[in-house]
Design an enzyme around this catalytic site. Structure first.
Site, PDB file in Angstrom:
ATOM      1  CG  ASN A   1      -1.868   1.336   1.234  1.00 23.47           C
ATOM      2  OD1 ASN A   1      -1.842   1.845   0.389  1.00 23.47           O
ATOM      3  ND2 ASN A   1      -2.301   1.361   2.310  1.00 23.47           N
TER       4      ASN A   1
ATOM      5  CE  LYS B   1      -0.364   3.749   4.828  1.00 23.12           C
ATOM      6  NZ  LYS B   1      -0.486   3.886   6.179  1.00 23.12           N
TER       7      LYS B   1
ATOM      8  CG  HIS C   1      -6.230   1.818   5.073  1.00 24.77           C
ATOM      9  ND1 HIS C   1      -5.618   2.824   5.927  1.00 24.77           N
ATOM     10  CD2 HIS C   1      -5.116   0.939   4.802  1.00 24.77           C
ATOM     11  CE1 HIS C   1      -4.425   2.502   6.258  1.00 24.77           C
ATOM     12  NE2 HIS C   1      -4.036   1.496   5.535  1.00 24.77           N
TER      13      HIS C   1
ATOM     14  CD  GLU D   1      -3.664   5.956   6.463  1.00 26.90           C
ATOM     15  OE1 GLU D   1      -2.508   5.722   6.958  1.00 26.90           O
ATOM     16  OE2 GLU D   1      -3.695   5.700   5.064  1.00 26.90           O
TER      17      GLU D   1
ATOM     18  CD  GLU E   1      -5.748  -0.944   8.225  1.00 27.65           C
ATOM     19  OE1 GLU E   1      -4.765  -0.549   7.909  1.00 27.65           O
ATOM     20  OE2 GLU E   1      -6.960  -0.425   8.370  1.00 27.65           O
TER      21      GLU E   1
ATOM     22  N   GLY F   1       2.246   3.016  11.009  1.00 24.98           N
ATOM     23  CA  GLY F   1       3.143   3.796  10.744  1.00 24.98           C
ATOM     24  C   GLY F   1       3.950   4.513  12.119  1.00 24.98           C
TER      25      GLY F   1
ATOM     26  CB  SER G   1       5.271  -1.037  12.036  1.00 24.66           C
ATOM     27  OG  SER G   1       4.688   0.156  12.227  1.00 24.66           O
TER      28      SER G   1
END
Length: 243
Positions: A8, A10, A92, A94, A160, A166, A205
């Site tokens: 991904n 992003k 996702h 986000e 996730e 991150g 991560s």
């Protein structure tokens, strides 16, 4: 079951940068030990379709819940499919956090993806507060149930934990397996024996030095990789770690 490395990017990489990355993969990837698929910004997808080595698939980072129409800025599943995309990420964390996507919206996007021959990668996972309360399993399974309404068995689930995305913090392999095993049981309730062929990914991560341990767990079938997907050398190292 072959592991899936879903990369991904992003909001990273211009088309020129995507072309350079793809060419590096074409040179460096001699033996795919996992299925590799790049989830790139939509503007990069035509470049990837032309430049990626045959062993590497690609897909979108999001898709509209609508088939077509007056939805400015959105991209339909049919558009992704015509480019040759195989996968699309839906739900996702986000998108859920910054764009207010609900489980119902995520399910509708997954249904659109499947209707157009794409495999949705449905993302679920808890924040730090939920985990600290010990409610991470029930929270994640509730999110999964809501995101699977009307969705067929041709899917991938990505767990996730939001607190590990991150941040440099990584759930242990045992943490990943705990949730993955619970997800597997939940999938069996909906899809019966077909659940055993649904891949469950871990995302948060993931790096070359921890991917083998995480993917070595019985119910973890690959990884949704963020930051480490941006350098072809890291992707090649993760592929090597999975042999």
């Amino acid at each position: 079951m072959q592991n899936l490395l879903a990369l991904n990017w992003k909001m990273n990489k211009t088309p020129a940068e995507a072309k350079a990355w793809a060419q590096e993969m074409r040179v460096g990837l001699t033996q795919p030990n996992a299925e590799i698929a790049v989830m790139a910004p939509a503007i990069d997808l035509p470049t990837l379709a032309a430049e990626l080595p045959p062993a590497v698939a690609f897909g979108g980072q999001d898709v509209s819940q609508h088939e077509a129409g007056a939805y400015t800025g959105e991209i339909s599943a049919a558009m992704l499919a015509e480019l040759g995309a195989k996968y699309v990420v839906v739900g996702h964390s986000e998108r859920r956090e910054y764009h207010g996507e609900t489980d119902a919206v995520v399910a509708a996007k997954a249904v659109q993806a499947q209707a157009n021959g794409l495999t949705p990668i449905i993302c679920v996972g808890e924040g730090l507060e939920v985990r600290e309360k010990g409610e991470h399993v029930s929270y994640t399974l509730g999110q999964l149930r809501g995101s699977l309404s009307g969705v067929g068995a041709g899917l991938v689930v990505a767990y996730e934990p939001v607190w590990a995305i991150g941040t440099g913090k990584t759930a242990t392999a045992d943490d990943a397996e705990e949730i993955a095993a619970a997800i597997r049981e939940e999938l069996r309730r909906g899809y019966g024996d077909g659940a055993d062929s649904i891949r469950i990914l871990y995302g948060g991560s993931v790096k070359p030095d921890n991917i083998a341990e995480i993917c070595g767990k019985p119910n973890v079938n690959g990884a949704l990789v963020g930051g480490a997907s941006l350098k072809s050398a890291d992707v090649l190292a993760m592929n090597e770690a999975l042999k």
